[in-house]
Write a protein that holds these residues in place. Structure first.
Motif, PDB file in Angstrom:
ATOM      1  N   ASP A 104     -57.330 -83.501  40.563  1.00 55.54           N
ATOM      2  CA  ASP A 104     -57.562 -83.873  41.889  1.00 55.54           C
ATOM      3  C   ASP A 104     -59.169 -83.545  41.720  1.00 55.54           C
ATOM      4  N   VAL A 105     -58.991 -81.934  41.800  1.00 54.88           N
ATOM      5  CA  VAL A 105     -59.866 -81.213  42.201  1.00 54.88           C
ATOM      6  C   VAL A 105     -60.852 -80.691  40.263  1.00 54.88           C
ATOM      7  N   MET A 106     -60.296 -80.912  39.809  1.00 54.32           N
ATOM      8  CA  MET A 106     -60.336 -80.275  37.958  1.00 54.32           C
ATOM      9  C   MET A 106     -62.037 -79.112  38.009  1.00 54.32           C
ATOM     10  N   PRO A 107     -60.981 -77.679  38.301  1.00 55.49           N
ATOM     11  CA  PRO A 107     -62.487 -77.190  38.299  1.00 55.49           C
ATOM     12  C   PRO A 107     -62.167 -75.999  36.863  1.00 55.49           C
ATOM     13  N   GLU A 108     -63.722 -76.192  37.390  1.00 58.73           N
ATOM     14  CA  GLU A 108     -64.543 -75.098  36.498  1.00 58.73           C
ATOM     15  C   GLU A 108     -64.281 -73.724  35.870  1.00 58.73           C
ATOM     16  N   ASN A 141     -57.636 -70.461  40.948  1.00 59.54           N
ATOM     17  CA  ASN A 141     -57.614 -69.673  42.292  1.00 59.54           C
ATOM     18  C   ASN A 141     -57.097 -70.138  43.670  1.00 59.54           C
ATOM     19  N   LYS A 142     -57.812 -70.986  43.970  1.00 60.51           N
ATOM     20  CA  LYS A 142     -57.904 -71.265  44.887  1.00 60.51           C
ATOM     21  C   LYS A 142     -56.519 -72.907  45.096  1.00 60.51           C
ATOM     22  N   LEU A 148     -57.894 -74.276  31.838  1.00 58.83           N
ATOM     23  CA  LEU A 148     -59.210 -74.685  32.015  1.00 58.83           C
ATOM     24  C   LEU A 148     -58.977 -75.058  30.915  1.00 58.83           C
ATOM     25  N   ASP A 149     -58.811 -74.472  29.728  1.00 56.76           N
ATOM     26  CA  ASP A 149     -58.811 -75.359  27.947  1.00 56.76           C
ATOM     27  C   ASP A 149     -58.436 -76.817  28.095  1.00 56.76           C
ATOM     28  N   THR A 150     -56.960 -76.348  28.920  1.00 62.26           N
ATOM     29  CA  THR A 150     -57.071 -78.105  28.934  1.00 62.26           C
ATOM     30  C   THR A 150     -58.287 -79.514  29.940  1.00 62.26           C
ATOM     31  N   PHE A 152     -61.122 -82.747  28.813  1.00 62.30           N
ATOM     32  CA  PHE A 152     -60.731 -84.226  29.100  1.00 62.30           C
ATOM     33  C   PHE A 152     -62.381 -84.528  30.198  1.00 62.30           C
ATOM     34  N   ARG A 153     -62.984 -83.440  30.338  1.00 64.90           N
ATOM     35  CA  ARG A 153     -64.424 -83.788  30.819  1.00 64.90           C
ATOM     36  C   ARG A 153     -65.513 -84.633  30.372  1.00 64.90           C
TER      37      ARG A 153
END
Length: 101
Positions: free
Chosen positions: A67-71, A77-78, A94-96, A100-101
């Motif tokens: 849902d968030v797709m953190p960068e 960590n949130k 994060l690499d994974t 998908f971006r």
């Protein structure tokens, strides 16, 4: 009727919402404003993250990641408020996500 008790991302939940009623069509439009991936990509990302075998990475967390797709590490960590990820685990996730971006 509840058939399965499985956490889904917003993208994956679209499959279960039908356009038969106006209210359901409105819900679908609302969800589409926030999703960042196509349903197929969300499923692939879930499979890939699940395949890591990390004990800290639960299905609820995977749904939030989709849902968030953190960068960055801070964004990731949130999502993981109850456990801490080490540097290697964060980098792997994060690499994974970046694929998908």
């Amino acid at each position: 009727m509840i058939r399965y008790r499985e956490p889904l991302s917003m993208t994956e939940s679209l499959e279960y919402i039908e356009d038969k009623k106006d209210s359901e069509a409105d819900i679908k439009k609302f969800i589409k404003k926030f999703i960042k991936l196509k349903t197929e990509d969300a499923k692939k990302l879930r499979e890939k993250l699940s395949s890591f075998g990390l004990i800290k990475l639960k299905q609820e967390s995977i749904s939030k990641i989709i849902d968030v797709m953190p960068e960055n590490h801070e964004g990731l960590n949130k999502i993981f408020t109850d456990v801490g990820l080490d540097e290697d685990e964060s980098k792997k996730i994060l690499d994974t996500i970046e694929e998908f971006r």
